[in-house]
Design a protein around this motif. Structure first.
Motif, PDB file in Angstrom:
ATOM      1  N   ALA A 114     -27.121 108.348  46.860  1.00 26.55           N
ATOM      2  CA  ALA A 114     -27.760 108.762  45.603  1.00 26.55           C
ATOM      3  C   ALA A 114     -28.685 107.688  45.041  1.00 26.55           C
ATOM      4  CB  ALA A 114     -26.694 109.112  44.570  1.00 26.55           C
ATOM      5  N   HIS A 115     -28.529 106.450  45.485  1.00 26.18           N
ATOM      6  CA  HIS A 115     -29.299 105.334  44.942  1.00 26.18           C
ATOM      7  C   HIS A 115     -30.392 104.852  45.895  1.00 26.18           C
ATOM      8  CE1 HIS A 115     -25.966 105.482  42.233  1.00 26.18           C
ATOM      9  NE2 HIS A 115     -25.120 105.019  43.122  1.00 26.18           N
TER      10      HIS A 115
ATOM     11  N   LEU B  77     -25.882 115.365  49.934  1.00 30.65           N
ATOM     12  CA  LEU B  77     -26.378 114.622  48.784  1.00 30.65           C
ATOM     13  C   LEU B  77     -27.139 115.549  47.846  1.00 30.65           C
ATOM     14  CD1 LEU B  77     -27.843 111.427  50.559  1.00 30.65           C
ATOM     15  CD2 LEU B  77     -25.630 111.633  49.384  1.00 30.65           C
ATOM     16  N   ALA B  78     -27.109 115.227  46.553  1.00 30.09           N
ATOM     17  CA  ALA B  78     -27.867 116.026  45.584  1.00 30.09           C
ATOM     18  C   ALA B  78     -29.345 116.049  45.951  1.00 30.09           C
ATOM     19  CB  ALA B  78     -27.672 115.461  44.176  1.00 30.09           C
ATOM     20  N   LYS B  79     -29.831 114.918  46.502  1.00 26.49           N
ATOM     21  CA  LYS B  79     -31.211 114.828  46.959  1.00 26.49           C
ATOM     22  C   LYS B  79     -31.215 114.153  48.328  1.00 26.49           C
ATOM     23  CE  LYS B  79     -35.780 113.006  45.731  1.00 26.49           C
ATOM     24  NZ  LYS B  79     -36.547 112.149  44.791  1.00 26.49           N
TER      25      LYS B  79
END
Length: 352
Positions: A161-162, A201-203
């Motif tokens: 996510a990062h 992952l969300a993105k």
């Protein structure tokens, strides 16, 4: 290079290599290293796997293993930065000494063994990353793991996510049997697990595969086939080598992976052959022996969309980034290229 950096570099080169590495990271954390800011131009701006980069010169994994110096690295002039490798659990790596400076060869040998603080500590730092950088993480597996393929997916799921991109590193020579994962069936299964984690992952982010320079022709063909079918965004060619051809330093017999100038020709030939095998359809990142603008340019002309460096910083300091990006801009202009993309693969035949 400014006088103060030249003096600092001379001092570091008289210090134990691993201690000098730690001091360089500390200088970046404290803001004591030269700050080039964003190095870019219309000609240098480029793209890989959907990532928009100010320039094509990146920092290879291994320099900032624990993502400790992100603020300093974001101001150092790199077009993108890769940190790690990160493993699910902390591990100390191999016994010291494990880093050797081969000054006569402008090279280094390391056998760190994926020493890092683990994905939790590294993930906490990544969560506080500067926004003004393209940042990736090299994914690794614990030495004691009973399922190394699962380890890669686990790190990506925790830290993804990062990140702007991630790299599957199956090419370090310093973790026993890790390079066995470059075999066709094992690699296909490993990448399937990583891509599944990425889709969760969300993105989802671009995932690259990093390979060794010591693959034979059949092994490289297998890697090309798997990379094209697995959904990875591209291949990083290459990691360090086990070869010791042509070395002069007293440390040439040390075990571990060799990086720096002696790796340039070998890694560039692998890059060109991989570009040929994939018909230029798969984005490639060229790494191995990049220490000048001319060498960065040769990697691009051999088939790389962008390049990475690390060992050259030991001998040229962080100001080398500005020197290489500026020189690369001039070389592209000299040969009539309006962009980095225009030059990619233009000299591939010279390396085949």
């Amino acid at each position: 290079m400014k006088l103060i950096e030249r003096a600092g570099l001379a001092l570091l080169q008289k210090t134990d290599p691993e201690q000098a590495h730690g001091l360089a990271l500390r200088a970046l954390r404290l803001g004591l290293s030269p700050s080039a800011g964003t190095m870019t131009s219309d000609r240098l701006r480029c793209q890989i796997a959907g990532l928009e980069l100010p320039n094509p010169v990146g920092l290879a994994a291994g320099f900032d293993k624990n993502a400790e110096a992100l603020d300093g690295l974001s101001r150092s002039g790199f077009g993108f930065v890769e940190v790690g490798a990160a493993t699910p659990y902390p591990q100390p790596g191999n016994p010291k000494p494990r880093l050797f400076r081969l000054t006569e060869d402008k090279a280094a040998i390391n056998r760190f063994g994926f020493n890092n603080e683990g994905m939790v500590a590294i993930g906490d730092r990544l969560a506080k990353r500067p926004a003004n950088m393209i940042l990736g993480l090299n994914l690794g597996a614990n030495k004691t793991s009973d399922d190394r393929a699962r380890d890669f997916a686990q790190v990506l799921a925790h830290c993804g996510a990062h990140l702007d991109f991630a790299t599957v590193n199956v090419s370090s020579p310093n973790t026993e049997k890790l390079r066995d994962l470059q075999g066709k069936d094992a690699l296909s299964a490993l990448l399937a697990g990583v891509m599944d984690a990425n889709s969760g992952l969300a993105k989802p982010i671009p995932v690259f595969l990093k390979i060794a320079p010591d693959l034979d022709a059949a092994g490289l063909a297998d890697v090309a086939e798997v990379a094209l079918s697995s959904g990875v965004a591209g291949v990083i060619a290459t990691n360090t080598t086990l070869s010791r051809d042509g070395l002069h330093s007293k440390h040439k017999g040390q075990a571990g992976g060799l990086s720096g100038q002696p790796l340039f020709e070998r890694s560039t030939r692998v890059l060109a052959h991989l570009s040929d095998l994939t018909n230029g359809d798969l984005p490639l990142i060229g790494v191995g022996g990049v220490g000048s603008a001319e060498q960065a340019y040769q990697k691009i002309r051999a088939g790389a969309s962008v390049v990475q460096l690390y060992t050259a910083l030991v001998y040229g300091g962080i100001s080398l980034v500005k020197e290489i990006t500026g020189g690369l801009d001039a070389l592209l202009a000299r040969d009539g290229f309006q962009s980095v993309a225009d030059a990619v693969g233009s000299g591939r035949k010279d390396w085949l």
